[in-house]
Design a protein around this motif. Structure first.
Motif, PDB file in Angstrom:
ATOM      1  N   UNK A 128     -19.752 -36.526 -37.002  1.00  0.00           N
ATOM      2  CA  UNK A 128     -19.587 -37.973 -36.989  1.00  0.00           C
ATOM      3  C   UNK A 128     -19.414 -38.483 -35.556  1.00  0.00           C
ATOM      4  N   UNK A 129     -18.586 -37.790 -34.769  1.00  0.00           N
ATOM      5  CA  UNK A 129     -18.394 -38.168 -33.368  1.00  0.00           C
ATOM      6  C   UNK A 129     -19.688 -38.035 -32.570  1.00  0.00           C
ATOM      7  N   UNK A 130     -20.405 -36.944 -32.817  1.00  0.00           N
ATOM      8  CA  UNK A 130     -21.658 -36.711 -32.093  1.00  0.00           C
ATOM      9  C   UNK A 130     -22.646 -37.848 -32.328  1.00  0.00           C
ATOM     10  N   UNK A 131     -22.754 -38.299 -33.567  1.00  0.00           N
ATOM     11  CA  UNK A 131     -23.649 -39.411 -33.887  1.00  0.00           C
ATOM     12  C   UNK A 131     -23.127 -40.713 -33.293  1.00  0.00           C
ATOM     13  N   UNK A 132     -21.826 -40.916 -33.395  1.00  0.00           N
ATOM     14  CA  UNK A 132     -21.209 -42.158 -32.931  1.00  0.00           C
ATOM     15  C   UNK A 132     -21.421 -42.366 -31.431  1.00  0.00           C
ATOM     16  N   UNK A 133     -21.324 -41.282 -30.667  1.00  0.00           N
ATOM     17  CA  UNK A 133     -21.377 -41.409 -29.215  1.00  0.00           C
ATOM     18  C   UNK A 133     -22.730 -40.961 -28.620  1.00  0.00           C
ATOM     19  N   UNK A 134     -23.763 -40.963 -29.450  1.00  0.00           N
ATOM     20  CA  UNK A 134     -25.113 -40.634 -28.977  1.00  0.00           C
ATOM     21  C   UNK A 134     -26.034 -41.821 -29.197  1.00  0.00           C
ATOM     22  N   UNK A 135     -26.876 -42.083 -28.216  1.00  0.00           N
ATOM     23  CA  UNK A 135     -27.849 -43.166 -28.326  1.00  0.00           C
ATOM     24  C   UNK A 135     -29.273 -42.645 -28.489  1.00  0.00           C
ATOM     25  N   UNK A 136     -29.475 -41.391 -28.093  1.00  0.00           N
ATOM     26  CA  UNK A 136     -30.810 -40.814 -28.207  1.00  0.00           C
ATOM     27  C   UNK A 136     -30.690 -39.294 -28.219  1.00  0.00           C
ATOM     28  N   UNK A 137     -31.822 -38.635 -28.468  1.00  0.00           N
ATOM     29  CA  UNK A 137     -31.850 -37.170 -28.388  1.00  0.00           C
ATOM     30  C   UNK A 137     -31.539 -36.473 -29.695  1.00  0.00           C
ATOM     31  N   UNK A 138     -31.067 -35.252 -29.573  1.00  0.00           N
ATOM     32  CA  UNK A 138     -30.848 -34.375 -30.726  1.00  0.00           C
ATOM     33  C   UNK A 138     -29.384 -33.983 -30.855  1.00  0.00           C
ATOM     34  N   UNK A 139     -28.929 -33.938 -32.090  1.00  0.00           N
ATOM     35  CA  UNK A 139     -27.624 -33.385 -32.413  1.00  0.00           C
ATOM     36  C   UNK A 139     -27.882 -32.133 -33.235  1.00  0.00           C
ATOM     37  N   UNK A 140     -27.388 -31.017 -32.749  1.00  0.00           N
ATOM     38  CA  UNK A 140     -27.687 -29.761 -33.446  1.00  0.00           C
ATOM     39  C   UNK A 140     -26.429 -28.946 -33.682  1.00  0.00           C
ATOM     40  N   UNK A 141     -26.455 -28.219 -34.778  1.00  0.00           N
ATOM     41  CA  UNK A 141     -25.387 -27.276 -35.095  1.00  0.00           C
ATOM     42  C   UNK A 141     -25.949 -25.874 -34.887  1.00  0.00           C
ATOM     43  N   UNK A 142     -25.301 -25.140 -34.000  1.00  0.00           N
ATOM     44  CA  UNK A 142     -25.728 -23.765 -33.710  1.00  0.00           C
ATOM     45  C   UNK A 142     -24.765 -22.794 -34.387  1.00  0.00           C
ATOM     46  N   UNK A 143     -25.329 -21.847 -35.129  1.00  0.00           N
ATOM     47  CA  UNK A 143     -24.535 -20.835 -35.820  1.00  0.00           C
ATOM     48  C   UNK A 143     -24.981 -19.461 -35.325  1.00  0.00           C
ATOM     49  N   UNK A 144     -24.032 -18.709 -34.762  1.00  0.00           N
ATOM     50  CA  UNK A 144     -24.372 -17.395 -34.221  1.00  0.00           C
ATOM     51  C   UNK A 144     -23.482 -16.329 -34.849  1.00  0.00           C
ATOM     52  N   UNK A 145     -24.128 -15.244 -35.277  1.00  0.00           N
ATOM     53  CA  UNK A 145     -23.417 -14.144 -35.926  1.00  0.00           C
ATOM     54  C   UNK A 145     -22.900 -13.161 -34.876  1.00  0.00           C
ATOM     55  N   UNK A 146     -21.571 -13.105 -34.719  1.00  0.00           N
ATOM     56  CA  UNK A 146     -20.953 -12.152 -33.811  1.00  0.00           C
ATOM     57  C   UNK A 146     -20.403 -10.975 -34.617  1.00  0.00           C
ATOM     58  N   UNK A 147     -19.705 -10.058 -33.958  1.00  0.00           N
ATOM     59  CA  UNK A 147     -19.222  -8.860 -34.649  1.00  0.00           C
ATOM     60  C   UNK A 147     -18.289  -9.177 -35.811  1.00  0.00           C
ATOM     61  N   UNK A 148     -17.170  -9.827 -35.504  1.00  0.00           N
ATOM     62  CA  UNK A 148     -16.183 -10.136 -36.542  1.00  0.00           C
ATOM     63  C   UNK A 148     -16.091 -11.627 -36.835  1.00  0.00           C
ATOM     64  N   UNK A 149     -16.877 -12.404 -36.093  1.00  0.00           N
ATOM     65  CA  UNK A 149     -16.758 -13.855 -36.200  1.00  0.00           C
ATOM     66  C   UNK A 149     -18.128 -14.513 -36.320  1.00  0.00           C
ATOM     67  N   UNK A 150     -18.085 -15.753 -36.774  1.00  0.00           N
ATOM     68  CA  UNK A 150     -19.244 -16.636 -36.723  1.00  0.00           C
ATOM     69  C   UNK A 150     -18.950 -17.667 -35.639  1.00  0.00           C
ATOM     70  N   UNK A 151     -19.832 -17.762 -34.644  1.00  0.00           N
ATOM     71  CA  UNK A 151     -19.652 -18.748 -33.576  1.00  0.00           C
ATOM     72  C   UNK A 151     -20.397 -20.025 -33.943  1.00  0.00           C
ATOM     73  N   UNK A 152     -19.700 -21.149 -33.852  1.00  0.00           N
ATOM     74  CA  UNK A 152     -20.272 -22.435 -34.234  1.00  0.00           C
ATOM     75  C   UNK A 152     -20.222 -23.382 -33.052  1.00  0.00           C
ATOM     76  N   UNK A 153     -21.332 -24.073 -32.824  1.00  0.00           N
ATOM     77  CA  UNK A 153     -21.396 -25.081 -31.765  1.00  0.00           C
ATOM     78  C   UNK A 153     -22.010 -26.363 -32.317  1.00  0.00           C
ATOM     79  N   UNK A 154     -21.387 -27.492 -31.993  1.00  0.00           N
ATOM     80  CA  UNK A 154     -21.959 -28.799 -32.294  1.00  0.00           C
ATOM     81  C   UNK A 154     -22.369 -29.403 -30.963  1.00  0.00           C
TER      82      UNK A 154
END
Length: 224
Positions: A128-154
């Motif tokens: 919601x924040x990403x959309x609110x404070x963006x005027x153009x471009x792409x908003x992406x969610x990155x999901x990466x599989x690590x050893x014991x964790x899942x890494x998430x980036x917005x």
């Protein structure tokens, strides 16, 4: 000093919807209730402001409970893709209306340990924040599989956050520019809620951002 500042901030946030509701009701009492062209409009405005108040109360209560370890958090297996589907259903239209590209991955069978409702709130606040404070471009969610964790980036290409505010941005009611944030309807609670939810999940929210160069919020969630 912190307590006094918190009370001052909370009072300000509650005052706006309360005064709005009072004004709408006074207008209806002065005769607008009998005007079929405007009475439903004012009733909808009252309803929306009451929902805003309800959300403020709920957010503050949840933050306080998490801080005091009083929130009964039940951990279970959470299928990330179920949250991704909710994000797509919730934000695809609003992103499209602003001309933004929203990329939400199919996480298939990725499972983390956590509380689904709270984690969903966490993702919703960040997107919601990403959309609110963006005027153009792409908003992406990155999901990466690590050893014991899942890494998430917005990740967004929005207005960004100056480095001098990085430590304050997760404080309750803090906003970099109050006037701009109020125009966008923010109360300065979303990132504080995210921080506390992730702390309850033994995780930490990290920020990489620069003014006018977008923002990346990242965190790890433990696999089951």
């Amino acid at each position: 000093k912190a307590k006094s500042q918190f009370i001052a901030n909370a009072t300000h946030e509650f005052k706006t919807p309360i005064f709005s509701i009072k004004g709408y009701i006074e207008t209806l009492k002065d005769g607008a209730i009998n005007d079929s062209n405007v009475n439903n409009i004012f009733l909808n405005k009252i309803y929306n402001q009451s929902k805003r108040l309800e959300k403020l109360f709920s957010n503050l209560i949840n933050i306080s409970k998490i801080e005091l370890n009083e929130l009964d958090i039940k951990f279970e297996k959470v299928l990330l893709n179920e949250i991704m589907i909710v994000l797509s259903e919730t934000f695809s239209e609003s992103a499209n209306n602003k001309g933004l590209n929203l990329f939400i991955p199919n996480t298939k069978d990725m499972i983390v340990l956590g509380n689904k409702e709270l984690l969903q709130t966490c993702f919703i606040n960040l997107v919601d924040n990403a959309i609110k404070y963006s005027k153009k471009g792409t908003i992406s969610i990155s999901i990466k599989n690590l050893n014991q964790y899942i890494q998430i980036k917005i990740i967004d290409n929005g207005i960004g956050i100056s480095e001098k505010y990085h430590n304050q941005i997760f404080e309750r009611f803090f906003r970099v520019e109050d006037s701009r944030s109020r125009n966008l309807g923010g109360a300065g609670l979303g990132l504080s809620i995210v921080k506390h939810i992730l702390l309850a999940h033994k995780s930490k929210i990290l920020l990489s951002s620069a003014l006018n160069h977008g923002s990346t919020f990242s965190f790890n969630l433990k696999k089951t």
